[in-house]
Design an enzyme around this catalytic site. Structure first.
Site, PDB file in Angstrom:
ATOM      1  N   ALA A  62       0.859  -1.183   0.000  1.00 50.42           N
ATOM      2  CA  ALA A  62       0.000   0.000   0.000  1.00 50.42           C
ATOM      3  C   ALA A  62       0.896   1.234   0.000  1.00 50.42           C
ATOM      4  O   ALA A  62       2.082   1.132   0.316  1.00 50.42           O
ATOM      5  CB  ALA A  62      -0.858  -0.013   1.254  1.00 50.42           C
ATOM      6  N   GLY A 101       0.585  -5.119   0.703  1.00 53.43           N
ATOM      7  CA  GLY A 101      -0.605  -5.098  -0.143  1.00 53.43           C
ATOM      8  C   GLY A 101      -0.320  -5.641  -1.539  1.00 53.43           C
ATOM      9  O   GLY A 101      -1.247  -6.096  -2.223  1.00 53.43           O
TER      10      GLY A 101
HETATM   11  N1  3HC Z   1       4.615   3.518   0.095  1.00 50.54           N
HETATM   12  C1  3HC Z   1       5.098   4.729  -0.266  1.00 50.54           C
HETATM   13  N2  3HC Z   1       6.390   4.930  -0.636  1.00 50.54           N
HETATM   14  C2  3HC Z   1       7.208   3.867  -0.648  1.00 50.54           C
HETATM   15  C3  3HC Z   1       6.762   2.583  -0.276  1.00 50.54           C
HETATM   16  C4  3HC Z   1       5.405   2.428   0.099  1.00 50.54           C
HETATM   17  N3  3HC Z   1       4.891   1.235   0.442  1.00 50.54           N
HETATM   18  N4  3HC Z   1       7.799   1.721  -0.379  1.00 50.54           N
HETATM   19  C5  3HC Z   1       8.852   2.446  -0.798  1.00 50.54           C
HETATM   20  N5  3HC Z   1       8.493   3.728  -0.961  1.00 50.54           N
HETATM   21  C6  3HC Z   1       9.340   4.836  -1.464  1.00 50.54           C
HETATM   22  C7  3HC Z   1      10.490   5.156  -0.519  1.00 50.54           C
HETATM   23  O1  3HC Z   1      10.105   6.091   0.466  1.00 50.54           O
HETATM   24  C8  3HC Z   1      11.516   5.717  -1.488  1.00 50.54           C
HETATM   25  O2  3HC Z   1      11.136   7.050  -1.770  1.00 50.54           O
HETATM   26  P1  3HC Z   1      12.244   8.180  -2.064  1.00 50.54           P
HETATM   27  O3  3HC Z   1      13.000   7.696  -3.258  1.00 50.54           O
HETATM   28  O4  3HC Z   1      11.434   9.384  -2.264  1.00 50.54           O
HETATM   29  O5  3HC Z   1      13.111   8.217  -0.832  1.00 50.54           O
HETATM   30  C9  3HC Z   1      11.309   4.901  -2.746  1.00 50.54           C
HETATM   31  O6  3HC Z   1      10.001   4.358  -2.631  1.00 50.54           O
HETATM   32  C10 3HC Z   1      12.286   3.764  -2.930  1.00 50.54           C
HETATM   33  O7  3HC Z   1      12.318   2.998  -1.720  1.00 50.54           O
HETATM   34  P2  3HC Z   1      13.693   2.434  -1.120  1.00 50.54           P
HETATM   35  O8  3HC Z   1      14.698   3.519  -1.056  1.00 50.54           O
HETATM   36  O9  3HC Z   1      13.347   1.716   0.136  1.00 50.54           O
HETATM   37  O10 3HC Z   1      14.116   1.432  -2.280  1.00 50.54           O
HETATM   38  P3  3HC Z   1      14.721  -0.015  -2.183  1.00 50.54           P
HETATM   39  O11 3HC Z   1      14.869  -0.456  -3.562  1.00 50.54           O
HETATM   40  O12 3HC Z   1      15.889  -0.039  -1.273  1.00 50.54           O
HETATM   41  O13 3HC Z   1      13.611  -0.919  -1.446  1.00 50.54           O
HETATM   42  C11 3HC Z   1      11.433  -1.808  -1.025  1.00 50.54           C
HETATM   43  C12 3HC Z   1      12.369  -1.131  -2.043  1.00 50.54           C
HETATM   44  C13 3HC Z   1      11.982  -3.189  -0.646  1.00 50.54           C
HETATM   45  C14 3HC Z   1      10.092  -1.936  -1.678  1.00 50.54           C
HETATM   46  C15 3HC Z   1      11.348  -0.943   0.250  1.00 50.54           C
HETATM   47  O14 3HC Z   1      11.079   0.385  -0.118  1.00 50.54           O
HETATM   48  C16 3HC Z   1      10.286  -1.374   1.212  1.00 50.54           C
HETATM   49  O15 3HC Z   1      10.497  -2.281   1.986  1.00 50.54           O
HETATM   50  N6  3HC Z   1       9.111  -0.695   1.178  1.00 50.54           N
HETATM   51  C17 3HC Z   1       8.054  -0.904   2.124  1.00 50.54           C
HETATM   52  C18 3HC Z   1       7.258  -2.124   1.806  1.00 50.54           C
HETATM   53  C19 3HC Z   1       6.129  -2.243   2.775  1.00 50.54           C
HETATM   54  O16 3HC Z   1       6.238  -2.000   3.952  1.00 50.54           O
HETATM   55  N7  3HC Z   1       4.973  -2.652   2.263  1.00 50.54           N
HETATM   56  C20 3HC Z   1       3.816  -2.777   3.077  1.00 50.54           C
HETATM   57  C21 3HC Z   1       3.106  -1.479   3.157  1.00 50.54           C
HETATM   58  S1  3HC Z   1       1.691  -1.512   4.209  1.00 50.54           S
HETATM   59  C22 3HC Z   1       0.529  -2.377   3.309  1.00 50.54           C
HETATM   60  O17 3HC Z   1       0.812  -2.852   2.257  1.00 50.54           O
HETATM   61  C23 3HC Z   1      -0.829  -2.467   3.915  1.00 50.54           C
HETATM   62  C24 3HC Z   1      -1.679  -3.478   3.229  1.00 50.54           C
HETATM   63  O18 3HC Z   1      -1.660  -4.670   3.933  1.00 50.54           O
HETATM   64  C25 3HC Z   1      -3.089  -3.039   3.119  1.00 50.54           C
END
Ligand code: 3HC
Ligand code: NAI
Length: 655
Positions: A62, A101
């Site tokens: 998400a 998500g």
């Molecule tokens: N939402 C919004 N922005 C996000 C994001 C997300 N879920 N995931 C990453 N980003 C953004 C980062 O803030 C970053 O932004 P910036 O360039 O402006 O600083 C950019 O994307 C790139 O992220 P990373 O620097 O972390 O890039 P990597 O390649 O090192 O890693 C990743 C990529 C493994 C996808 C890592 O970003 C990550 O772990 N993201 C979070 C994943 C996550 O927690 N997902 C679950 C979200 S909650 C959810 O899904 C609820 C659902 O159940 C309903």
């Protein structure tokens, strides 16, 4: 441009989520997906659907930035339900990271294929929520309860091979990029259509969630109670997985939604999401051109194979980077290698590392006594004794042998980087890389910008953190940098509390109850009190005598009590077991009397408040003086370097 692109290849529709950088499932994506599923469901020309992410990844979750906002539009779950209910078979094609998500979306598809390099997981707990679109219900139905508990409460990722074994994906597609994946997914979809394969729904698989003893959940909660202290999401995740095993689908699915909303609306979620973005912000270097890119470090030399040199060597070796350790004598080299070997043996014995991984890492570390032998490394990190004269001598030698373009880094925790750099003809290549002990475990890498460090040097040093699985912050070259300067303020305030009526054990207990892993006095005893005493004696000449100064720390050292290693410090010790010592209470009472301070009872709340406020003030000064670019850098330093509770949002959240 839509955030989900649509095209057709024959009778297969292709939906490409295109929302850079990570294809997060924002409101715009949800709206577009819903529209397109309706379209593919009603278009008689379409027989099957491939759902894929543009660029380097499938949907990574998400959009975390939307959590605190009120948005008009379809419910978060609507596209998931639409895909699952689709009349056409939907094949999710996974690459990059299918997380949160994103994985949940794939689990609503009828089939899943993936590139071998794909990583999947439900890391929601790390940002303070839980999988809110059926993840706690569907994943256990595929991998079983035990694995689902571990994966979801810890936010772990698994690789595609593992996912295939557990039936989370149906087929791996040969190849490494989007085009190969799309080709494979299309072939898979055509086969599903041609063979009239069923619309498989994960929610219908009940075998792995049936007949589970409730003791499994009670045991899991009990085993993790300490680790989850203060947290909300992991507890709720267990409740949801238990509900998957005990309630009919509709009830359990609705329970998950309520639990998700409780987490989403909690202050803790805001704090944890803040830290997620703060960590990424901290990696950005203020004031340098985005054109300057970090150079990958492919080989490293480490001077000094002591406590820190050894840990740093392991941090590199564990991440596949070859290390040359340089020492002053063969004996020191041998001793250092022995400690590293012992550390790996312990990891293997504990089961946290396989023997083959430990052997591989160990084989990447070699020793030398010759400066010439390290000259070709991309980077050298000095970790010798904390003495300016020795550091300068080492840097003088490094300057002579290191290849042009190599990074010359120091692990000093207190010394002036510019003075160290002055021993070289290339101060632009010199930077601080302050690791935290144990360096193979602690996540923080506090880089220190010297007055002459070049943009390239800074970019490479900061970029290095990612290569060795650490989190970087950039500090200016002030006394104690960010971390230890704030620790100084913390310790000062704690010492004043002792003289006003508290005891070391009361202070430690109060800080632990607040959420710190360990109180300051146990920490000092563990690190050894003599080091700080030596520094205080040296600094006595510069001390501002008009400011309040505590007597206690010196008095303790004067008695030869240097902490754990001498069996006594603030506490007395039986091995590593600390117990309060009445002699120390007496010593403190005498210090209060001598200073004319009337002792009074101090509440735990006052202890926590005064210490946190002192830390916040020092952090604000550091930012104000320009030694940190932003408040978030202070929070990242404290969360990753000192175990400050993430769920408080670092110092900013607590102050
Ligand atoms: N939402 C919004 N922005 C996000 C994001 C997300 N879920 N995931 C990453 N980003 C953004 C980062 O803030 C970053 O932004 P910036 O360039 O402006 O600083 C950019 O994307 C790139 O992220 P990373 O620097 O972390 O890039 P990597 O390649 O090192 O890693 C990743 C990529 C493994 C996808 C890592 O970003 C990550 O772990 N993201 C979070 C994943 C996550 O927690 N997902 C679950 C979200 S909650 C959810 O899904 C609820 C659902 O159940 C309903
Ligand atoms: P240590 O005393 O365990 O190790 C220092 C090593 O350097 C010894 O093995 C010694 O033989 C070697 N050495 C000394 N002079 C040398 C020379 N001229 N050439 C090659 N090797 C030489 O010290 P520790 O704790 O590892 O500290 C190293 C550095 O890391 C210091 O600058 C310290 O301030 C810093 N640091 C220490 C932390 C800690 O918790 N111990 C935390 C963060 C930084």
């Amino acid at each position: 441009m839509s955030s989900v692109n649509y095209r057709r290849e024959g009778d297969i529709a292709i939906l490409i989520v295109d929302n850079p950088p990570v294809n997060a499932l924002s409101m715009a994506v949800r709206v577009a997906l819903l529209d397109l599923i309706e379209k593919t469901d009603t278009d008689p020309e379409v027989k099957g659907v491939v759902l894929i992410g543009a660029g380097k990844t499938f949907v990574a979750g998400a959009d975390i930035r939307e959590f605190g906002k009120k948005l008009e539009g379809p419910s978060g779950r609507a596209p998931y339900e639409a895909i699952e209910a689709s009349k056409r078979p939907v094949i999710a094609a996974l690459h990059g990271t299918a997380l949160g998500g994103g994985l949940e979306l794939a689990l609503t598809a009828h089939y899943r294929v993936a590139l071998p390099s794909t990583r999947i997981g439900l890391p929601e707990a790390l940002v303070g929520v839980l999988p809110g679109a059926g993840g706690t219900q569907r994943l256990p139905r595929l991998v079983g309860v035990e694995i689902a508990l571990d994966l979801i409460t810890n936010g772990k990722h698994i690789d595609a091979k593992n996912a295939l074994q557990h039936g989370v994906v149906d087929e791996l597609v040969d190849g490494t990029d989007f085009d190969a994946l799309l080709r494979g997914a299309l072939a898979f979809a055509r086969n599903v259509v041609a063979e009239k394969l069923p619309l498989k729904r994960v929610r219908d698989l009940n075998e792995k969630v049936t007949g589970i003893d409730s003791a499994v959940f009670a045991k899991y909660r009990e085993a993790n109670a300490k680790k989850w202290k203060g947290l909300l999401a992991p507890w709720k995740i267990v409740d949801c997985i238990e509900a998957a095993c005990t309630k009919p689908w509709d009830q359990a699915y609705a329970f998950e939604e309520r639990s998700f909303n409780e987490c989403k609306d909690s202050p803790q979620r805001a704090a944890l999401s803040y830290i997620f973005f703060a960590e990424r912000e901290a990696a950005k270097i203020a004031g340098i051109s985005p054109e300057v890119k970090a150079q990958p470090v492919k080989s490293v030399a480490i001077v000094g194979a002591g406590t820190m040199g050894g840990g740093i060597a392991m941090a590199f070796a564990n991440n596949g980077i070859p290390v040359k350790q340089l020492e002053a004598s063969p004996e020191a080299l041998e001793r250092g290698r022995g400690i590293i070997k012992q550390n790996y043996d312990t990891s293997v014995a504990r089961g946290s590392m396989s023997q083959s991984k430990a052997d591989e890492a160990m084989s990447r570390i070699s020793g030398t006594l010759s400066y010439e032998e390290i000259g070709a490394c991309d980077m050298v990190i000095e970790a010798v004794f904390e003495e300016m004269s020795i550091k300068k001598e080492v840097f003088g030698k490094l300057d002579k042998v290191m290849k042009p373009g190599a990074i010359l880094a120091t692990n000093t925790s207190t010394l002036d980087i510019d003075q160290i750099a002055s021993a070289t003809q290339r101060p632009e290549a010199v930077v601080g890389t302050h690791f935290f002990s144990p360096a193979n475990v602690m996540k923080l890498l506090e880089c220190v910008r010297g007055g002459k460090s070049s943009a390239q040097t800074l970019a490479t040093a900061m970029g290095l953190a990612k290569q060795i699985s650490k989190v970087a912050v950039l500090a200016g070259n002030c006394d104690g940098f960010i971390g230890n300067r704030i620790l100084g303020a913390y310790g000062r305030q704690a010492d004043f509390l002792l003289e006003e009526g508290a005891t070391p054990w009361q202070v430690d207990e109060a800080l632990k109850a607040f959420g710190l892993p360990m109180g300051i006095y146990l920490m000092r005893d563990m690190a050894g009190l003599d080091i700080g005493w030596r520094v205080r004696k040296y600094r006595e000449q510069f001390r501002d005598k008009s400011l309040r100064h505590s007597l206690v720390a010196d008095r303790i050292c004067e008695q030869g009590r240097y902490g754990q290693k001498t069996g006594a410090g603030y506490y007395k010790y039986d091995g590593r077991n600390a117990t309060p010592d009445p002699a120390i209470e007496q010593l403190i009472v005498e210090a209060s009397r001598e200073l004319g301070i009337e002792r009074k009872p101090i509440s735990d709340q006052e202890i926590v408040n005064r210490i946190i406020i002192a830390m916040v003030n020092e952090g604000a000064r550091i930012v104000g003086e320009g030694y940190a670019a932003r408040a978030a850098d202070i929070d990242v330093t404290y969360v990753y370097g000192y175990g400050f509770p993430r769920y408080e949002g670092g110092l900013s959240g607590s102050g």
